[in-house]
Scaffold this active site. Structure first.
Site, PDB file in Angstrom:
ATOM      1  N   ILE A 171      -5.806 -27.951   2.180  1.00 50.74           N
ATOM      2  CA  ILE A 171      -5.406 -26.719   1.485  1.00 50.74           C
ATOM      3  C   ILE A 171      -6.328 -25.568   1.900  1.00 50.74           C
ATOM      4  O   ILE A 171      -7.543 -25.665   1.778  1.00 50.74           O
ATOM      5  CB  ILE A 171      -5.444 -26.880  -0.050  1.00 50.74           C
ATOM      6  N   CYS A 175       0.822  -1.216   0.000  1.00 49.26           N
ATOM      7  CA  CYS A 175       0.000   0.000   0.000  1.00 49.26           C
ATOM      8  C   CYS A 175       0.852   1.259   0.000  1.00 49.26           C
ATOM      9  O   CYS A 175       0.349   2.356  -0.251  1.00 49.26           O
ATOM     10  CB  CYS A 175      -0.922   0.036   1.217  1.00 49.26           C
TER      11      CYS A 175
END
Lengths: 568, 568
Positions: A279, A46
């Site tokens: 996962i 950012c």
């Protein structure tokens, strides 16, 4: 202790780094390996536009963690410049390629966390492969842009979302020419068009050549780069940034056979589990649940990514931890203004067919008698029934982020517009008002739901009837400085003396500057038996609306049929 | 329409003015009369110190409304310089005296709203009748202080609550000498002592001669005014302000036979009704319900007063409207710092015997890699069970008000510390962090409730046992710059390499700068079977604590028994 658990994490920014650190805090004995395709982990993505701007002078400030610091602090095995090329869910292994040597190897896992992020959309614009056409997503992109800026004077930014706006500001901060091209008639496509007018003004005031409703059809390479725009014009520049948006990076997930959701993001449950046992997936690549309306959504934000990483790690170690959905709380600095929002927008609700009411207020960020007060334009969307909050947008030079944070929290708490009336917030003249903007929004919205005031909408101006009177209840001075075309002047403070002039057969559409005096006039007239409606947000709202596509269409319609009081 | 309802309102600021305006919006036909003892109605009393400071240069900016403007806008009959001397609840009349002419008359009412406010406490200090000893509550007080300042150079402020702090700053802003005397060992008596240390530093940094634990025993008049203090010293000054606090102005209510509550405020129900039918009371004069713990309280604040005025008017016209209690959300500017709070304090909870947990965090108001970040010190109090919020205090140069507003809203929404972990707030580098201070507070508090970390308290330092080790897990550089006396250095990033040096028979009391690395060290050591506890808020918390009465007492105790590791 899960002593032998082998955790593999793919992607070393926001969500991945959070998952890794959290996993270590939960298990000192787990083997935790983090693979990052790029050369850096846990960098401040950012902050990239602000380093380009020169506002953050030191590049190293963006490098929040290094592989070494993560090893020392969290005993994480971090491998940068290493791409995970394939996942074998059945064997529970990943295929990993060292991008420096080209060598591949198999790495087993007990738990795999995918945090691949999103990639900038690069539309198939002819000529866009030119090296002077760039995107911004990581440190390498930033370094390349900075290198290109060395002898650049003219820049083009394509797309006016968060990154596009920040890059336009960054380039202006460096004293460069900036053309900002946006396909829509508004910047910040996630926002409602009637809330971004101040951003358009702010960009132009700061020398950005803003071209709305316009796209790049092709780039032509030469000594200079030329962009041919859809309006027939050309822009010559030394550097172009494509900031059209991002899409989830799902190549690895798809190859591994993981399900994607209808939005194209990796499908996960509330524990961040994918469709394959063992996962997990987090961050910008996953499809989230919209916390307001419960539907699937793609909302790439840093805060949620961090939170999701933490939740995945919790779940791996069997801890109860669930992701509550994403609200879409966000803020963007545009020169001296901030635009902030949370929850749904009007256009989003319309698209989904969700019933809503809306109000607009324009209070000051703190007591106006104390120096330095700045107006905030605030739009609140809420349920027509109980008044639960659906979303809010605010723009202003100060205090917009604070009010959106309060509203975001109110939404999480299931509060209604009636609760906003009661909200007890910090007040001293330098910080707020005895009636905070939040209270004001609550009062106005509650008045609507209680039926104390009826509202009219600017769209009605195009079809005003003979029996309707558009009435400006501000002062003569304000009226003369600018009003809605066709409005009659009747200052609220003189209204009681002028009742004889009013026609009980007519409906009065009143407005003032921001809506408050219009409300007082509405109460006065309605109690005396007149039909009256107020314009929420007043003249200021109308000014923000008339520049929108709806406002411009109304103006065109009026011009055609010659109606005098069409108001736009 | 309640066409004949005669509404009389006593007191023309905040609550009274709000009640009058709301009554008119609910009834165009009611006769509404507002009596104000002073010469002004609806003035900005919170702005008085700032006009004295010169920060608000124009006096007229404080006059939000005039009798004429209230007549024009709301058709209110406003009589200033008019005191209501008596109420006859049976006859439903008030006796009104014109303070200019001395004439009295009877005025009938159908509904009476009392909004007399609070009056400054003037303790019976010998010599305090000197005209150079003043209080500040209204425009007249302000004018008198300004007149006295014309040839003043040295000022004394007695009492360091909101008004005292604002006046001390105002006088310094004018370049005057200021001695600020406070009876307690802390400024801002409503706050916890361990949160106001930064205010003490800020006052002194700005040249205020702060005398804590000290009171004025008498004033001696002469060419100069001399205050004799309880510590034996004397302060010569040209002007003294008594800002010791306020008490509800209940003389009229008592004379009328209205019940008072145990706190001394006028007793009202949730509709702001007093014990007498036909009489409502609002504002600083009434006893409210504490919104957190449900007990009676006196919490004089502008926002609640306005809200109560509105509710009284609603109730007069039969509208369902209830006051939900007062949370005590407040903020005070002290030079470049802001102190903000909501809900209960630790000392309040202790006094009431309410179980609680507490944590401290010191995050930056926005991303530290973006320029201009300032630390916020935030203390959060919450229930030991479900984690519901009980109160919060924050101090910092920026963003403290925002976080307290968010927490105040979270409290209203019944949210818990677990919800704060999930809070989705505005993030871009200039405005916040991906993990906002609110999230950080939530993480830390939730870790405590989940049992992921055990905490130690600074009070324990005075009684450290042989089997306890005080361990500084910061870097050598930080450690050398200052640490808690008796602490051993063991940087968190080297801890895994030094496990052999640790003694499983000992308990490790770890700390870092703000608490985060201490938490990481705690997780590491506890998973390896060591007994370990962390200091919430870290060294910074300890620094704020050691100046408190508890901290100073611990230091004295240590000095006496010569313990080396007592830490204070």
């Amino acid at each position: 202790m899960n002593s032998s658990k082998r955790i593999v994490i793919v992607g070393g920014v926001a969500g991945g780094a959070s998952a890794a650190a959290r996993a270590r805090r939960l298990s000192e004995s787990a083997e935790i390996t983090l693979f990052e395709r790029g050369p850096y982990v846990s960098f401040a993505n950012c902050g990239l536009p602000y380093h380009i701007a020169g506002v953050i002078p030191e590049r190293k400030k963006l490098l929040v963690q290094t592989p070494e610091s993560l090893m020392a602090r969290f005993n994480l095995e971090v491998q940068v410049n290493t791409e995970v090329e394939a996942v074998d869910p059945a064997a529970r292994t990943v295929t990993v390629r060292n991008l420096k040597t080209g060598q591949t190897r198999q790495v087993p896992y007990d738990a795999l966390v995918l945090s691949p992020g999103a990639e900038p959309v690069r539309p198939p614009i002819p000529g866009a492969a030119d090296p002077r056409v760039r995107t911004l997503r990581n440190m390498g992109d930033m370094d390349a842009i900075l290198a290109a800026l060395a002898d650049a004077r003219r820049t083009l930014v394509v797309g006016a979302g968060y990154i596009g706006l920040e890059m336009a500001e960054a380039f202006r901060h460096r004293g460069l020419d900036v053309v900002l091209v946006e396909r829509l008639e508004q910047v910040m496509s996630v926002a409602d068009p009637d809330m971004v007018g101040p951003l358009h003004d702010e960009l132009r005031r700061n020398g950005v050549d803003l071209r709305l409703g316009c796209s790049v059809e092709s780039f032509e390479a030469g000594a200079e780069l030329r962009a041919l725009l859809s309006d027939g014009s050309q822009v010559a520049c030394d550097l172009a940034i494509l900031a059209i948006g991002v899409r989830p990076e799902t190549a690895l997930a798809r190859k591994a056979g993981l399900e994607l959701g209808p939005t194209g993001g990796i499908r996960v449950d509330e524990h961040m589990r994918t469709s394959e046992p063992g996962i997990w997936a987090v961050g910008d690549a996953v499809e989230v649940r919209d916390a307001v309306l419960d539907g699937p959504a793609l909302i790439p934000l840093a805060g949620p990514a961090n939170r999701q990483g933490r939740i995945a790690a919790d779940d791996i170690f069997g801890r109860p931890s669930t992701y509550k959905g994403t609200q879409g709380t966000a803020v963007c600095k545009v020169f001296d203004l901030a635009f902030a929002m949370t929850g749904q927008t009007e256009k989003g609700l319309q698209r989904l067919g969700v019933p809503f009411r809306k109000i607009y207020v324009h209070p000051a960020d703190h007591a106006t008698y104390y120096p330095g007060a700045h107006p905030i334009s605030l739009k609140l969307l809420f349920e027509p029934g109980e008044g639960h909050l659906l979303g809010a947008q605010a723009v202003g030079a100060a205090g917009a982020d604070k009010r959106i944070d309060v509203l975001a929290t109110a939404m999480r708490g299931g509060l209604t517009v009636f609760d906003l009336e009661d909200a007890e917030l910090c007040y001293a003249p330098p910080f707020g008002s005895a009636k905070d903007p939040i209270n004001m929004a609550g009062f106005v919205a509650a008045n609507v739901l209680r039926g104390d005031v009826a509202l009219w909408e600017p769209e009605e101006l195009a079809t005003l009837r003979e029996d309707q009177v558009l009435m400006d209840v501000r002062t003569l001075t304000e009226h003369r400085a600018g009003t809605i075309p066709g409005a009659e002047l009747a200052p609220v403070d003189e209204l009681r003396d002028r009742l004889d002039d009013l026609d009980p057969a007519k409906e009065y559409l009143v407005f003032c500057q921001v809506g408050l005096r219009g409300y007082v006039a509405s109460r006065l007239l309605s109690q005396l038996g007149f039909r009256v409606r107020n314009l929420s947000g007043g003249y200021k709202r109308w000014q923000m609306w008339k520049g929108t596509a709806a406002g411009l269409a109304a103006e065109r319609a009026c011009g055609e049929d010659g109606t005098s009081a069409c108001g736009a």
